[in-house]
Design a protein around this motif. Sequence first.
Motif, PDB file in Angstrom:
ATOM      1  N   ALA A  29       0.762  -1.267   0.091  1.00 45.01           N
ATOM      2  CA  ALA A  29       0.039   0.138  -0.097  1.00 45.01           C
ATOM      3  C   ALA A  29       0.888   1.344   0.007  1.00 45.01           C
ATOM      4  O   ALA A  29       0.437   2.306  -0.746  1.00 45.01           O
ATOM      5  N   PHE A  30       1.896   1.204   0.912  1.00 43.36           N
ATOM      6  CA  PHE A  30       2.960   2.368   0.641  1.00 43.36           C
ATOM      7  C   PHE A  30       3.403   2.805  -0.650  1.00 43.36           C
ATOM      8  O   PHE A  30       3.628   3.808  -1.235  1.00 43.36           O
ATOM      9  N   LEU A  31       3.693   1.441  -1.371  1.00 44.03           N
ATOM     10  CA  LEU A  31       4.269   1.626  -2.686  1.00 44.03           C
ATOM     11  C   LEU A  31       3.551   2.270  -3.586  1.00 44.03           C
ATOM     12  O   LEU A  31       3.600   3.020  -4.568  1.00 44.03           O
ATOM     13  N   ALA A  32       2.034   1.714  -3.444  1.00 37.37           N
ATOM     14  CA  ALA A  32       0.974   2.457  -4.161  1.00 37.37           C
ATOM     15  C   ALA A  32       0.590   3.840  -4.104  1.00 37.37           C
ATOM     16  O   ALA A  32       0.490   4.494  -4.719  1.00 37.37           O
ATOM     17  N   HIS A  33       0.763   4.199  -2.816  1.00 34.70           N
ATOM     18  CA  HIS A  33       0.630   5.624  -2.277  1.00 34.70           C
ATOM     19  C   HIS A  33       1.737   6.541  -2.887  1.00 34.70           C
ATOM     20  O   HIS A  33       1.426   7.536  -3.497  1.00 34.70           O
ATOM     21  N   VAL A  38       3.682  10.089  -7.587  1.00 29.41           N
ATOM     22  CA  VAL A  38       4.570  10.219  -8.496  1.00 29.41           C
ATOM     23  C   VAL A  38       3.957  10.464  -9.889  1.00 29.41           C
ATOM     24  O   VAL A  38       4.323  11.332 -10.625  1.00 29.41           O
ATOM     25  N   PHE A  39       2.889   9.613 -10.184  1.00 24.77           N
ATOM     26  CA  PHE A  39       2.276   9.691 -11.396  1.00 24.77           C
ATOM     27  C   PHE A  39       1.470  10.815 -11.642  1.00 24.77           C
ATOM     28  O   PHE A  39       1.215  11.477 -12.676  1.00 24.77           O
ATOM     29  N   GLY A  40       0.965  11.104 -10.638  1.00 28.57           N
ATOM     30  CA  GLY A  40      -0.122  12.259 -10.341  1.00 28.57           C
ATOM     31  C   GLY A  40       0.506  13.525 -10.512  1.00 28.57           C
ATOM     32  O   GLY A  40      -0.136  14.769 -10.893  1.00 28.57           O
ATOM     33  N   SER A  41       1.945  13.577 -10.300  1.00 30.54           N
ATOM     34  CA  SER A  41       2.860  14.895 -10.470  1.00 30.54           C
ATOM     35  C   SER A  41       2.786  15.265 -11.820  1.00 30.54           C
ATOM     36  O   SER A  41       3.557  16.465 -12.234  1.00 30.54           O
ATOM     37  N   ASP A  93      -9.152  23.772  -2.853  1.00 27.29           N
ATOM     38  CA  ASP A  93      -8.392  22.608  -2.428  1.00 27.29           C
ATOM     39  C   ASP A  93      -7.663  22.306  -3.713  1.00 27.29           C
ATOM     40  O   ASP A  93      -8.248  22.276  -4.959  1.00 27.29           O
ATOM     41  N   GLY A  94      -6.425  21.434  -3.438  1.00 31.41           N
ATOM     42  CA  GLY A  94      -5.817  20.903  -4.528  1.00 31.41           C
ATOM     43  C   GLY A  94      -6.507  19.635  -5.102  1.00 31.41           C
ATOM     44  O   GLY A  94      -7.329  18.992  -4.575  1.00 31.41           O
ATOM     45  N   PRO A  95      -6.142  19.142  -6.160  1.00 30.92           N
ATOM     46  CA  PRO A  95      -6.638  18.150  -6.824  1.00 30.92           C
ATOM     47  C   PRO A  95      -6.505  16.699  -6.259  1.00 30.92           C
ATOM     48  O   PRO A  95      -6.795  15.698  -6.602  1.00 30.92           O
ATOM     49  N   GLY A  96      -5.594  16.708  -5.071  1.00 31.73           N
ATOM     50  CA  GLY A  96      -5.264  15.378  -4.423  1.00 31.73           C
ATOM     51  C   GLY A  96      -4.152  14.785  -5.067  1.00 31.73           C
ATOM     52  O   GLY A  96      -3.373  15.094  -5.574  1.00 31.73           O
ATOM     53  N   ALA A  97      -3.683  13.602  -4.200  1.00 33.39           N
ATOM     54  CA  ALA A  97      -2.400  12.974  -4.523  1.00 33.39           C
ATOM     55  C   ALA A  97      -2.412  12.458  -6.031  1.00 33.39           C
ATOM     56  O   ALA A  97      -1.352  12.627  -6.383  1.00 33.39           O
ATOM     57  N   ALA A  98      -3.539  12.388  -6.553  1.00 35.02           N
ATOM     58  CA  ALA A  98      -3.629  11.806  -8.150  1.00 35.02           C
ATOM     59  C   ALA A  98      -3.249  12.897  -8.860  1.00 35.02           C
ATOM     60  O   ALA A  98      -3.033  12.511 -10.008  1.00 35.02           O
ATOM     61  N   GLY A  99      -3.445  14.066  -8.454  1.00 34.51           N
ATOM     62  CA  GLY A  99      -3.160  15.056  -9.383  1.00 34.51           C
ATOM     63  C   GLY A  99      -4.231  15.296 -10.460  1.00 34.51           C
ATOM     64  O   GLY A  99      -3.874  15.900 -11.385  1.00 34.51           O
ATOM     65  N   ARG A 249       5.912  22.563  -5.202  1.00 34.71           N
ATOM     66  CA  ARG A 249       4.518  22.924  -5.883  1.00 34.71           C
ATOM     67  C   ARG A 249       3.802  21.264  -6.592  1.00 34.71           C
ATOM     68  O   ARG A 249       2.834  21.449  -6.093  1.00 34.71           O
ATOM     69  N   SER A 250       4.896  20.463  -6.523  1.00 35.09           N
ATOM     70  CA  SER A 250       3.972  19.184  -6.972  1.00 35.09           C
ATOM     71  C   SER A 250       3.386  18.601  -5.867  1.00 35.09           C
ATOM     72  O   SER A 250       2.357  17.965  -5.789  1.00 35.09           O
ATOM     73  N   VAL A 251       4.118  18.811  -4.598  1.00 36.78           N
ATOM     74  CA  VAL A 251       3.425  17.919  -3.441  1.00 36.78           C
ATOM     75  C   VAL A 251       2.489  19.147  -2.692  1.00 36.78           C
ATOM     76  O   VAL A 251       1.155  18.703  -2.543  1.00 36.78           O
ATOM     77  N   LEU A 252       2.772  20.113  -2.592  1.00 37.91           N
ATOM     78  CA  LEU A 252       1.924  21.148  -1.640  1.00 37.91           C
ATOM     79  C   LEU A 252       0.618  21.678  -2.498  1.00 37.91           C
ATOM     80  O   LEU A 252      -0.543  21.939  -1.768  1.00 37.91           O
TER      81      LEU A 252
END
Length: 359
Positions: A29-33, A38-41, A93-99, A249-252
């Motif tokens: 699950a950690f690797l999938a998160h 990564v792909f969302g960025s 709000d941001g688009p979430g981890a999926a970007g 930018r990519s994360v926050l």
Amino acid sequence: MNLAAATNESLAEMSNVLIYSSMAVYTLAFLAHIAEWVFGSRSKVGRTAAALTERTAASAPKVTVQVKGGGTAVLDKPKVVTRAAAGSRDVPDGPGAAGGTVKGDLYGRIAISLTALAFLIEASGVVTRALSVQRAPWGNMYEFSTTFSTVAVGAYLGFLVARKNVRWLGLPLVTTVLLDLGVATTWLYTDSDQLVPALHSYWLWIHVSTAIFCGAVFYLGAVATLLYLFRDSYENKLASGGEPGAFARSVLERLPAAASLDKFAYRVNAAIFPLWTFTIIAGAIWAGDAWGRYWGWDAKEVWSFITWVGYAAYLHARATAGWKGRKAAYIALIAFGCFLFNYWGVNIFVSSKHSYAGV
């Protein structure tokens, strides 16, 4: 060895297998998160926090209105208010981890599914441990740690089931759970055994279970508070014309706005604070039954009260105009730090009537 003892030993071994199995699934699950982030960025995630910049305001769509005489007028869209109230801004709000990408969202869904599977396996391990000792599965630090991480993940999944926007909690939560279980299985492990006489009480189920639940939810609030501080600094930098780095930018930019994180942390802490109050009261009643006094200034009692004072100060600060925002957030983190010391420091390093660490 009689049949009952052999059965209990088998259940204890099964519990260990389940806990280690849950760690393996949590790792996936950690690797999938990580893949989700990564792909969302790779998507255009700048649309969220860029609302603070003049470039976005200048390129915003115009507004056409009807005026007297039958004509029309074109007005510029009002500028974004960067600080509508103390500690908050009108920022989406941001688009979430999926970007906002299909691939990132797919990895996010996989991560949540694996997290739910790991939760079920770990919860089965906790229940099996309880069956092996025929009591509540939190008589020492190993049992407390495994139960704590189970409840924390359960609370996170509960928010998701309630359709709350908390997917951003997934990566820090799974990371913390892996660390918690790693420490528990490596340094805190204790063989199944019966409790000391003072713990043989139904108050064990009431007092300790509420303490674990409160700590798990306080943890979620602390993560939200910490992320709020990072996001608030990021928005401040944009508002002052600064240029954050690519990583920031990519994360926050994909996190909820600072105001949303602050609101979530406040609601979580405010909702669980009365239950923490009950936890202390229940502990005092149990102490009266076990030791003949309700309060003895034992280290665990003192730090439980200090934690209560910390969160009470945080809630009071939120109601005080000059202490909202970052100042109140610092108090919340200090309060959670007191809880962590009560959880780890007192149990392991301080000699007291509550020294049931088993390590």
